[in-house]
Write a protein that holds these residues in place. Structure first.
Motif, short mmCIF file in Angstrom:
data_model
loop_
_atom_site.label_atom_id
_atom_site.label_comp_id
_atom_site.label_asym_id
_atom_site.label_seq_id
_atom_site.Cartn_x
_atom_site.Cartn_y
_atom_site.Cartn_z
N TRP A 1 0.83 -1.20 0.00
CA TRP A 1 0.00 0.00 0.00
C TRP A 1 0.87 1.26 0.00
O TRP A 1 0.60 2.21 -0.72
N CYS B 1 1.20 4.40 -2.81
CA CYS B 1 1.15 5.84 -2.47
C CYS B 1 2.36 6.57 -3.02
O CYS B 1 2.24 7.69 -3.54
N ARG C 1 -8.24 7.86 7.17
CA ARG C 1 -8.94 7.33 5.99
C ARG C 1 -8.39 5.99 5.54
O ARG C 1 -9.14 5.15 5.02
N THR C 2 -7.09 5.76 5.73
CA THR C 2 -6.47 4.54 5.21
C THR C 2 -6.14 3.51 6.29
O THR C 2 -5.67 2.42 5.97
N GLU D 1 -7.06 9.29 -1.64
CA GLU D 1 -8.48 8.92 -1.52
C GLU D 1 -8.91 8.09 -2.71
O GLU D 1 -9.64 7.07 -2.55
N ALA E 1 -7.49 4.71 -2.24
CA ALA E 1 -8.16 3.98 -1.17
C ALA E 1 -9.49 3.40 -1.64
O ALA E 1 -9.85 2.28 -1.28
N ARG F 1 -9.13 -0.30 -1.35
CA ARG F 1 -9.84 -0.56 -0.10
C ARG F 1 -8.93 -1.10 1.01
O ARG F 1 -9.10 -2.24 1.48
N VAL G 1 -9.37 -0.27 7.34
CA VAL G 1 -9.34 0.98 8.11
C VAL G 1 -9.71 0.78 9.58
O VAL G 1 -9.61 1.72 10.37
#
Length: 371
Positions: free
Chosen positions: A142, A146, A260-261, A317, A320, A324, A327
């Motif tokens: 992940w 990013c 959020r993540t 966002e 994400a 998914r 979280v």
């Protein structure tokens, strides 16, 4: 004179009161689904734990900063960069940045990683992985995604900024110097850890510490973000209003990414990309004024830089929603269920024991014995 004894005669069956097979500890991990900022709200949480974490973290950082700075200044004195004859009369504003001081600052901030991990382990009894994300580990895949979306964004922005400065400003006046290779290698080796250290401390320890006092999700999110971002702003020691607004906004955006993540990976990626790319011109320029953040060193144009993290937030966002990432989690739920089952089993044994004692009391009625 006689005395009544409500005891069972020696011939009656007797069993000791059953006790729990193991102590009933408080579970240190969430027993219901918790988001990142709420991950310290567990059965183990007490009001003093977040307070101690903040105080000890600040103390540890001051100690390592003093140690690192002392070593750096010693190296500068030994190399002749700092004149010992004027060292005692120098104030904080008189000290100019050197490669040694810059790298010492990076090392001290990088040490926030183990400091934060130890605070999580000792005070909240959660392993280091739980400070990285709600999955209990650093999600390298992940984080890599990013980096892939954020690096081009910052490269475009800094390239555009360089073009505008060279065309409408004074120019950057870049050239190879005696410190070029030391700074270039030092930046590449220490700045990623420096940026990650700040995320572990501010988005991790400080954010969670403040948020853990509030049960309401949104109150906790807001308080945690405001508290950690304010300290993040003050930690940069800027006397310039515009720089302080920039640091505060950067901290808020990093907090939003984290919640959020479900982890600090995205915030680390943004911080690393921002710092490493913005520092790549340092090895080719005079760095003596990089710590000068007094009033007047910036103006409102610095807030244009806030747009870039905002776009980065939008990209994260988008990522994400596509991938998914987890979280929230409740890793202590099974442990709590096991403890609840043990407690229920012990309570059942107590009831059975009391029933057998009552039956024995009826079979062997109370008698009076002479004293």
């Amino acid at each position: 004179m006689t005395q009544q004894h409500a005891s069972i005669p020696s011939g009656a069956p007797h069993q000791a009161l059953p006790m729990p097979s193991v102590p009933m500890p408080r579970v240190p991990l969430p027993i219901q689904a918790r988001e990142y900022h709420h991950f310290w709200r567990t059965p183990l949480l007490r009001w003093w734990r977040p307070v101690v974490a903040v105080v000890l973290g600040l103390f540890a950082f001051i100690v390592v900063t003093i140690a690192a700075t002392t070593v750096a200044m010693g190296l500068d004195v030994a190399s002749g960069r700092i004149d010992t004859s004027v060292l005692e009369s120098m104030g904080p504003d008189d000290i100019k940045a050197t490669p040694a001081l810059f790298l010492a600052n990076n090392v001290a901030l990088a040490l926030l990683i183990p400091i934060s991990m130890l605070l999580s382990r000792w005070i909240f009894r959660q392993g280091p992985g739980w400070l990285a994300s709600v999955t209990g580990r650093m999600r390298w895949g992940w984080m890599g995604r990013c980096f892939l979306v954020l690096t081009p964004l910052w490269a475009i922005w800094l390239g555009l900024e360089a073009v505008l400065v060279s065309r409408f400003g004074e120019g950057m006046d870049l050239a190879v110097n005696d410190d070029t290779w030391l700074l270039l290698v030092g930046i590449l080796l220490t700045t990623p850890f420096q940026a990650a250290g700040e995320e572990y401390a501010f988005r991790g320890v400080l954010n969670r510490s403040a948020a853990s006092f509030f049960g309401n999700r949104w109150v906790a999110v807001v308080v945690g973000a405001l508290f950690s971002s304010t300290l993040f702003m003050f930690a940069h020691g800027a006397g310039d209003m515009w720089l302080n607004i920039f640091y505060f906004c950067f901290g808020l955006i990093a907090c939003a990414m984290t919640v959020r993540t479900g982890g600090i990976e995205a915030a680390i990626a943004m911080h690393v990309v921002n710092n490493v790319l913005s520092e790549l011109t340092m090895p080719f320029s005079d760095i003596s004024g990089i710590f000068d953040r007094q009033a007047g060193t910036a103006d409102a144009t610095v807030l244009i830089g806030v747009v870039v993290p905002l776009i980065g937030w939008a990209l994260v966002e988008w990522m994400a929603r596509k991938h998914r990432p987890q979280v929230s989690s409740a890793p202590g739920r099974e442990h709590q269920q096991m403890l609840d089952e043990q407690l229920a089993n012990w309570q059942r044994q107590v009831l059975e024991w009391e029933g057998r004692q009552a039956a024995a009391s009826q079979q062997y009625p109370q008698q009076q014995y002479p004293q």
